[in-house]
Motif scaffolding. Structure first.
Motif, PDB file in Angstrom:
ATOM      1  N   ASN A  69      -2.680 -63.488  36.565  1.00 20.79           N
ATOM      2  CA  ASN A  69      -1.638 -64.066  37.215  1.00 20.79           C
ATOM      3  C   ASN A  69      -0.981 -65.354  36.245  1.00 20.79           C
ATOM      4  O   ASN A  69      -1.491 -66.184  35.855  1.00 20.79           O
ATOM      5  CB  ASN A  69      -1.856 -64.737  38.790  1.00 20.79           C
ATOM      6  N   ILE A  70       0.375 -64.945  36.016  1.00 21.88           N
ATOM      7  CA  ILE A  70       0.901 -65.812  34.914  1.00 21.88           C
ATOM      8  C   ILE A  70       1.633 -66.821  35.713  1.00 21.88           C
ATOM      9  O   ILE A  70       2.332 -67.801  35.108  1.00 21.88           O
ATOM     10  CB  ILE A  70       2.177 -65.069  33.921  1.00 21.88           C
ATOM     11  N   PHE A  71       1.572 -66.974  36.879  1.00 22.02           N
ATOM     12  CA  PHE A  71       2.083 -68.066  37.730  1.00 22.02           C
ATOM     13  C   PHE A  71       1.773 -69.395  37.008  1.00 22.02           C
ATOM     14  O   PHE A  71       2.756 -70.272  36.756  1.00 22.02           O
ATOM     15  CB  PHE A  71       2.028 -67.929  39.090  1.00 22.02           C
ATOM     16  N   GLY A  72       0.695 -69.659  36.807  1.00 26.68           N
ATOM     17  CA  GLY A  72       0.090 -71.042  36.376  1.00 26.68           C
ATOM     18  C   GLY A  72       0.187 -71.172  34.905  1.00 26.68           C
ATOM     19  O   GLY A  72      -0.332 -72.026  34.215  1.00 26.68           O
ATOM     20  N   TYR A  73       0.717 -70.184  34.198  1.00 26.00           N
ATOM     21  CA  TYR A  73       0.696 -70.256  32.812  1.00 26.00           C
ATOM     22  C   TYR A  73       1.615 -71.404  32.425  1.00 26.00           C
ATOM     23  O   TYR A  73       2.702 -71.431  33.009  1.00 26.00           O
ATOM     24  CB  TYR A  73       1.293 -69.070  32.078  1.00 26.00           C
TER      25      TYR A  73
END
Ligand SMILES: Nc1ncnc2c1ncn2[C@@H]1O[C@H](COP(=O)(O)OP(=O)(O)O)[C@@H](O)[C@H]1O
Ligand SMILES: [Mg+2]
Lengths: 233, 420
Positions: A69-73
């Motif tokens: 999940n790239i949300f937290g990147y």
């Protein structure tokens, strides 16, 4: 699955107004697929592409790239992801004007920290592959549109990304040059690269193995000619 | 990094006129500072050189009473609380670090009542009772006649050596050799005339104070007799002074202070008397203070030009960021981290200002040479100042390049790519 969009919304702030662009888009693309995204101008294709390419973040919804999940990147992680896993090709090429084809292709290698000597070799090899072996020292203004776009493809592919994203790659080219680009895309896809390409030309889209239609920010339920069974890689 | 520097030079080269105009503020500021600093340094070095050349790196250590130079009159002799200077004490002084030679002497000031040739009074003058090292220490040479021989000291001969001012005042510029003059009612035979080995060359026009100092210190007629003959004309024991020649101009002050301390510790018991050193460097330092403070003001003014130059650089860098929005967007899209973009623009700004600084140093050196030719002021190029100037320009590049670079690094790649 390399790309997995679930219930993606995207809207832009326009002064006080919220302008919705993408509505509840869910979409999965497997490794090695060749997908065309079609739609009218202003339908949100580029916006979708920017989200897929990790250039932009969705307003709502989850995006998994290659399982994470790239949300937290962080910005930095996204940069590294784009550098190593994604290649971009744009309608207007976006080559650095003062620099030779070779320097343009070497740029991502520089960001990846490849030593200069190897950079030259790898970039020259890549240009050879796109059929510009003899023009590596030409500058963009000394090359045709088709040649420029091939330099751009070499640049996109030089770090061996898993996904190639192309936003109307033939939009600025004559049909013959466009065909050459499509040939190149086909070849890259055969080598296992996942290709996602935006276009509004049926002719170009027909090169892809799957077509996704988008209208006013929504995916139109699949009415394409065939549902392709994806070969496992 | 090297790549960035190379690209920066490329960028500067491809916008030659713009780059030059941008650098102009920096160039002018740095050139002005280098010119000023070179002129200060040149003048100071010239003064020092002249002091050394004229034998003026001498320190005199003499006795003071209650803060005023003690003047010996005909009736005083040795006041209680002071002793004479022994050979051992003089040896001790000559062993101080950076002392080249030293000499002990007696001195009296005459106001025209004790020195005569026939009926002519000499007028205001100084008479010295000197040892064999006095002339070499003070940088005098015999211009004609002879100097003192060992036998003059041994046999307490009544011989006198005079300076050119005495030749003029007492002998009306006629040959004084072998003439006999009256010193405190004792006949002394003139055996030689001395002069300063290297006469002072008036090169510095700018510091009048310096000349008046030099002129002042050379005024009055002077006569020298052997120290052993001193008691013939005056008293056996009188307070003495020491003159020291320092090895270099910079050590004059410290040498003088040390010698004074040695003398005070050894031979002064009274509270009201004190040996004090008095060197040309004291005067020099106050002169330098004056010229340095005016020049510091000039440097401040030049710094304003640097500030303006820095703002000019910032302005151009902001323009450059706007112009290259697409390039920045593309680079971010293909995976350049923020830091890469930041360092690219920062490097560009630093290369620009450093080049400006470097050109400024070159212009400054040229300008300093021109000023030296036209105004006849000595200049000395300071390497440290040049290095600092370039380093300072770099700093300006960092400071004023920071905002544009941060702006570039924070550009949203989508907006940047969309930008036409
Ligand atoms: N930064 C933005 N701010 C406001 N509106 C935007 C922005 N980017 C795109 N849009 C709007 O979103 C819609 C979709 O744009 P885009 O994705 O570029 O369409 P396409 O690529 O399909 O032509 C358009 O109506 C456009 O005006
Ligand atoms: Mg578009």
């Amino acid at each position: 699955m390399i790309i997995e969009l679930s219930n993606i919304f995207k809207s832009y702030e326009n002064g006080k107004m919220e302008v919705p662009v993408l509505h509840d888009i869910s979409l999965t693309i497997d490794k090695g697929e060749y997908v065309a995204i079609m739609g009218a101008s202003g339908s949100g294709k580029s916006t979708l592409m920017n989200i897929i390419g990790c250039l932009d973040r969705p307003t709502k919804g989850a995006y998994h790239f290659d399982g994470s999940n790239i949300f937290g990147y962080s910005d930095r992680q996204l940069s590294d992801l784009r550098l190593n896993k994604i290649g971009f090709v744009f309608q207007s090429f976006h080559l650095l004007p003062g620099q030779s084809a070779l320097s343009n292709v070497m740029l991502p290698l520089q960001y990846a920290g490849v030593p200069k000597k190897q950079r030259k070799e790898i970039a020259a090899e890549m240009l050879e592959k796109v059929g510009l072996g003899e023009r590596i020292h030409f500058k963009p203004n000394q090359m045709s549109g088709g040649q420029c776009q091939r330099v751009a493809i070499a640049r996109a592919m030089v770090n061996k990304p898993e996904v190639l994203l192309a936003d109307e790659p033939t939009g600025a080219l004559d049909s013959k040059s466009g065909e050459q680009i499509m040939e190149l895309f086909g070849q890259l896809n055969d080598e296992g690269v996942t290709v996602v390409m935006i276009t509004h030309e049926q002719e170009i889209a027909s090169h892809a193995k799957r077509i996704i239609h988008i209208k006013d920010g929504c995916i139109i339920p699949d009415k394409s000619k065939e549902v392709v069974t994806v070969e496992e890689s | 990094m090297l790549e960035n520097i190379r690209l920066s030079f490329q960028g500067i080269w491809s916008h030659k006129l713009r780059s030059i105009l941008t650098m102009l503020g920096i160039i002018i500021g740095i050139a002005a500072i280098i010119t000023i600093v070179s002129t200060i340094k040149g003048t100071n070095e010239q003064i020092k050189e002249n002091l050394v050349g004229s034998g003026n790196n001498n320190v005199t250590v003499s006795i003071y009473q209650d803060g005023y130079e003690y003047e010996i009159n005909n009736y005083s002799g040795l006041p209680s609380g002071i002793n004479t200077i022994s050979t051992e004490l003089l040896d001790k002084i000559s062993n101080i670090e950076n002392v080249e030679s030293c000499s002990v002497y007696n001195k009296r000031v005459d106001w025209g009542d004790s020195i005569f040739y026939n009926d002519t009074a000499l007028g205001s003058s100084s008479i010295y009772g000197v040892d064999d090292k006095y002339f070499s220490t003070c940088g005098y040479a015999v211009s004609y006649g002879r100097g003192f021989h060992e036998s003059d000291f041994d046999k307490k001969r009544k011989v006198v050596i005079i300076d050119s001012s005495t030749v003029t005042n007492l002998f009306d510029n006629t040959n004084p050799l072998n003439k006999v003059i009256d010193i405190n009612n004792e006949p002394f035979t003139v055996i030689g005339v001395i002069e300063k080995k290297d006469t002072f060359k008036p090169v510095i026009n700018s510091i009048d104070d310096y000349y008046s100092y030099v002129a002042d210190s050379e005024s009055g007629s002077r006569l020298y007799i052997p120290s052993t003959s001193w008691p013939t004309a005056y008293y056996f024991d009188e307070p003495q002074a020491v003159v020291i020649r320092a090895k270099n101009t910079d050590s004059m002050n410290s040498v003088g202070k040390k010698a004074a301390t040695i003398l005070n510790d050894a031979i002064v018991t009274s509270k009201s008397f004190k040996y004090k050193s008095d060197s040309a460097m004291d005067d020099l330092e106050s002169i330098q203070d004056i010229s340095n403070s005016t020049n510091t003001q000039l440097i401040w003014i030049a710094s304003i030009s640097l500030l303006v130059g820095g703002i000019g650089v910032m302005n151009i860098m902001l323009v450059s960021v706007t112009e290259r929005t697409r390039e920045i967007g593309l680079k971010k899209a293909i995976g350049a981290r923020k830091g890469k973009i930041l360092s690219q623009f920062l490097t560009e700004s630093v290369v620009l200002t450093s080049m400006g600084g470097f050109l400024g140093v070159l212009c400054g050196i040229g300008l300093a040479q021109a000023v030296s030719k036209i105004a006849n002021i000595p200049v000395a190029i300071s390497i440290p100042a040049s290095v600092i100037a370039v380093a300072f320009s770099m700093l300006i590049g960092i400071i004023f390049g920071l905002i544009p670079s941060i702006q570039a690094a924070n550009l949203d790649p989508i907006d940047a790519l969309r930008y036409e």
